[in-house]
Design a protein around this motif. Structure first.
Motif, PDB file in Angstrom:
ATOM      1  N   CYS A  60       0.882  -1.222  -0.029  1.00 13.34           N
ATOM      2  CA  CYS A  60      -0.024   0.017   0.162  1.00 13.34           C
ATOM      3  C   CYS A  60       0.905   1.232  -0.059  1.00 13.34           C
ATOM      4  CB  CYS A  60      -0.890   0.088   1.181  1.00 13.34           C
ATOM      5  SG  CYS A  60      -2.064   1.539   1.497  1.00 13.34           S
ATOM      6  N   ARG A  61       1.771   1.487   0.833  1.00 10.05           N
ATOM      7  CA  ARG A  61       2.771   2.495   0.928  1.00 10.05           C
ATOM      8  C   ARG A  61       3.629   2.628  -0.191  1.00 10.05           C
ATOM      9  NH1 ARG A  61       4.489   2.441   7.278  1.00 10.05           N
ATOM     10  NH2 ARG A  61       2.414   2.734   8.284  1.00 10.05           N
ATOM     11  N   LYS A  62       4.085   1.615  -0.859  1.00 11.39           N
ATOM     12  CA  LYS A  62       4.730   1.687  -2.236  1.00 11.39           C
ATOM     13  C   LYS A  62       4.096   2.179  -3.147  1.00 11.39           C
ATOM     14  CE  LYS A  62       8.134   0.843  -4.941  1.00 11.39           C
ATOM     15  NZ  LYS A  62       9.450   1.607  -4.771  1.00 11.39           N
ATOM     16  N   PHE A  63       2.794   1.513  -3.308  1.00 11.36           N
ATOM     17  CA  PHE A  63       1.819   2.303  -4.298  1.00 11.36           C
ATOM     18  C   PHE A  63       1.701   3.705  -4.170  1.00 11.36           C
ATOM     19  CE2 PHE A  63      -2.949   2.729  -5.010  1.00 11.36           C
ATOM     20  CZ  PHE A  63      -2.921   3.176  -6.412  1.00 11.36           C
ATOM     21  N   MET A  64       1.274   4.140  -2.978  1.00 11.68           N
ATOM     22  CA  MET A  64       1.235   5.529  -2.593  1.00 11.68           C
ATOM     23  C   MET A  64       2.305   6.053  -3.201  1.00 11.68           C
ATOM     24  SD  MET A  64      -1.522   5.980   0.344  1.00 11.68           S
ATOM     25  CE  MET A  64      -0.311   5.116   1.648  1.00 11.68           C
ATOM     26  N   ALA A  65       3.450   5.854  -2.861  1.00 10.08           N
ATOM     27  CA  ALA A  65       4.774   6.560  -3.225  1.00 10.08           C
ATOM     28  C   ALA A  65       5.142   6.454  -4.573  1.00 10.08           C
ATOM     29  CB  ALA A  65       6.076   5.698  -2.531  1.00 10.08           C
ATOM     30  N   THR A  66       4.470   5.642  -5.323  1.00  9.44           N
ATOM     31  CA  THR A  66       4.732   5.406  -6.922  1.00  9.44           C
ATOM     32  C   THR A  66       3.815   6.558  -7.679  1.00  9.44           C
ATOM     33  OG1 THR A  66       5.212   3.212  -6.276  1.00  9.44           O
ATOM     34  CG2 THR A  66       4.877   3.735  -8.807  1.00  9.44           C
ATOM     35  N   ASP A  68       2.207   9.787  -9.245  1.00 12.62           N
ATOM     36  CA  ASP A  68       2.630  11.035  -9.651  1.00 12.62           C
ATOM     37  C   ASP A  68       1.631  12.173  -9.016  1.00 12.62           C
ATOM     38  OD1 ASP A  68       0.500  11.516 -11.214  1.00 12.62           O
ATOM     39  OD2 ASP A  68       1.845  10.549 -13.000  1.00 12.62           O
ATOM     40  N   GLU A  69       2.044  13.448  -9.056  1.00  3.59           N
ATOM     41  CA  GLU A  69       1.317  14.573  -8.548  1.00  3.59           C
ATOM     42  C   GLU A  69      -0.166  14.709  -8.924  1.00  3.59           C
ATOM     43  OE1 GLU A  69       3.564  15.797 -12.209  1.00  3.59           O
ATOM     44  OE2 GLU A  69       3.915  14.751 -10.408  1.00  3.59           O
ATOM     45  N   ARG A  70      -0.354  14.006 -10.206  1.00  2.51           N
ATOM     46  CA  ARG A  70      -1.923  13.953 -10.456  1.00  2.51           C
ATOM     47  C   ARG A  70      -2.670  13.311  -9.452  1.00  2.51           C
ATOM     48  NH1 ARG A  70      -1.744  10.883 -16.104  1.00  2.51           N
ATOM     49  NH2 ARG A  70      -0.287   9.599 -14.539  1.00  2.51           N
ATOM     50  N   PHE A  71      -2.389  12.376  -8.586  1.00  8.19           N
ATOM     51  CA  PHE A  71      -3.055  11.711  -7.665  1.00  8.19           C
ATOM     52  C   PHE A  71      -2.943  12.567  -6.301  1.00  8.19           C
ATOM     53  CE2 PHE A  71      -2.266   8.798 -11.038  1.00  8.19           C
ATOM     54  CZ  PHE A  71      -3.553   8.119 -11.098  1.00  8.19           C
ATOM     55  N   TYR A  72      -4.280  12.673  -5.692  1.00 12.23           N
ATOM     56  CA  TYR A  72      -4.427  12.993  -4.305  1.00 12.23           C
ATOM     57  C   TYR A  72      -4.782  11.913  -3.579  1.00 12.23           C
ATOM     58  CZ  TYR A  72      -5.891  15.904  -0.209  1.00 12.23           C
ATOM     59  OH  TYR A  72      -5.623  16.169   1.060  1.00 12.23           O
ATOM     60  N   THR A  73      -3.630  11.351  -2.534  1.00 11.19           N
ATOM     61  CA  THR A  73      -4.107  10.159  -1.654  1.00 11.19           C
ATOM     62  C   THR A  73      -4.382  10.296  -0.372  1.00 11.19           C
ATOM     63  OG1 THR A  73      -1.741   9.923  -1.406  1.00 11.19           O
ATOM     64  CG2 THR A  73      -2.463   8.797  -3.270  1.00 11.19           C
ATOM     65  N   ALA A  74      -5.534   9.738  -0.013  1.00  5.98           N
ATOM     66  CA  ALA A  74      -6.031   9.686   1.390  1.00  5.98           C
ATOM     67  C   ALA A  74      -5.524   8.366   1.974  1.00  5.98           C
ATOM     68  CB  ALA A  74      -7.475  10.169   1.507  1.00  5.98           C
ATOM     69  N   TYR A  75      -5.204   8.365   3.157  1.00 10.00           N
ATOM     70  CA  TYR A  75      -5.033   7.005   3.664  1.00 10.00           C
ATOM     71  C   TYR A  75      -5.540   6.857   5.082  1.00 10.00           C
ATOM     72  CZ  TYR A  75      -1.864   3.206   5.748  1.00 10.00           C
ATOM     73  OH  TYR A  75      -1.528   2.198   6.479  1.00 10.00           O
ATOM     74  N   LEU A  76      -6.200   5.541   5.405  1.00  9.53           N
ATOM     75  CA  LEU A  76      -6.892   5.297   6.480  1.00  9.53           C
ATOM     76  C   LEU A  76      -6.330   3.933   7.164  1.00  9.53           C
ATOM     77  CD1 LEU A  76     -10.742   5.957   5.943  1.00  9.53           C
ATOM     78  CD2 LEU A  76      -8.949   7.412   7.055  1.00  9.53           C
TER      79      LEU A  76
END
Length: 297
Positions: A60-66, A68-76
């Motif tokens: 999950c963390r690797k995915f979010m780190a991969t 780019d800036e087009r994505f806004y990620t929220a994490y629960l």
């Protein structure tokens, strides 16, 4: 402790998810590719499942780190929340300032406005939920309703669920069958096979700064796989203990008996033959003291 003895910069087998140690074995890489393709697709739910210890949080963390800036990620990380608390947590992740006592419909409206603002900035919002099997059924249904927020062109919110196999069973419940139908991409993580386990050990040791020869002998690798069936979290636990035991002996290589002794001290590992059991606590005490002796049962 043993890092200097083996020429390491840091311990190689920590259990805290650290993306610098991410190992792209077949299962992990296929799962990551599935996530990235699904994120580009931009619609529906995505589901990643795997047994305890298969590395879902690290993935999950690797995915979010991969992304780019087009994505806004929220994490629960802890979604065991009733529906209102879950929606409040999402609002906090979206950096929405909420007034105390806000009504439910106003809360949803504020989230919708924030998602629209991000869409105008050409940002795609991804909500990643770890330990999704812990979510109450009512909260899963609330998530489905949130994905109804959309423009004429696309969904405003995409949801990625990471969970244990219990999540699959929960999604069979009739009350949330509509959510199951919205899962457009899914993947099931599998444990490391024996060859992958050897590469996994070498990879983590290399990231931690090891530059020597084969630190885990062939017998040690076989013993690890036999005891753990290839689950990365347990590999890390036993790998750490085995290094401590080898250090306690003053050895430069981890052998079969070190792994078997570590397995005997780990409740979730397969138990070794009694003829190989060490007094593990004594060895670890010796390692902590920096001594070069051991006891043998």
């Amino acid at each position: 402790m043993y890092t200097g003895h083996f020429g390491l910069r840091e311990p190689p087998f920590g259990i805290t998810p650290d993306t610098s140690f991410f190992f792209g074995c077949r299962s992990y890489q296929e799962a990551l590719n599935t996530l990235l393709i699904a994120a580009q697709n931009g619609e529906g739910f995505i589901k990643i499942t795997g047994e305890v210890g298969t590395g879902k949080t690290l993935l999950c963390r690797k995915f979010m780190a991969t992304l780019d800036e087009r994505f806004y990620t929220a994490y629960l990380p802890n979604p065991a929340l009733e529906p209102r608390a879950l929606i409040m947590a999402l609002a906090e992740e979206l950096e929405i300032a909420l007034e105390p006592g806000i009504e439910q419909h106003q809360l949803i409206r504020q989230i919708n406005l924030r998602l629209l603002d991000l869409a105008r900035e050409d940002r795609q919002v991804l909500l990643c939920i770890d330990e999704a099997q812990a979510m109450p059924v009512e909260s899963l249904e609330a998530l489905r309703l949130l994905t109804n927020l959309e423009t004429e062109k696309r969904k405003l919110l995409q949801i990625v669920m990471f969970g244990q196999p219990e999540l699959d069973r929960k999604l069979e419940i009739n009350e949330i069958r509509q959510l199951k139908q919205r899962i457009t991409f899914q993947y099931r993580l599998s444990p490391l096979d024996r060859d992958e386990l050897q590469f996994y050990l070498s990879h983590r040791l290399s990231v931690a700064g090891y530059a020597g020869g084969r630190l885990f002998g062939p017998g040690a690798v076989r013993a690890l796989h036999r005891a753990l069936s290839g689950y990365p979290r347990l590999v890390n636990i036993l790998g750490h203990k085995a290094l401590m035991l080898a250090y306690g002996e003053g050895r430069q290589q981890v052998g079969t008996r070190h792994v078997q002794a570590a397995a005997g001290d780990t409740g979730s590992a397969g138990k070794p033959r009694r003829t190989w059991l060490y007094a593990t606590a004594s060895l670890i005490f010796a390692a902590l003291c920096g001594a070069g002796w051991m006891y043998l049962q």
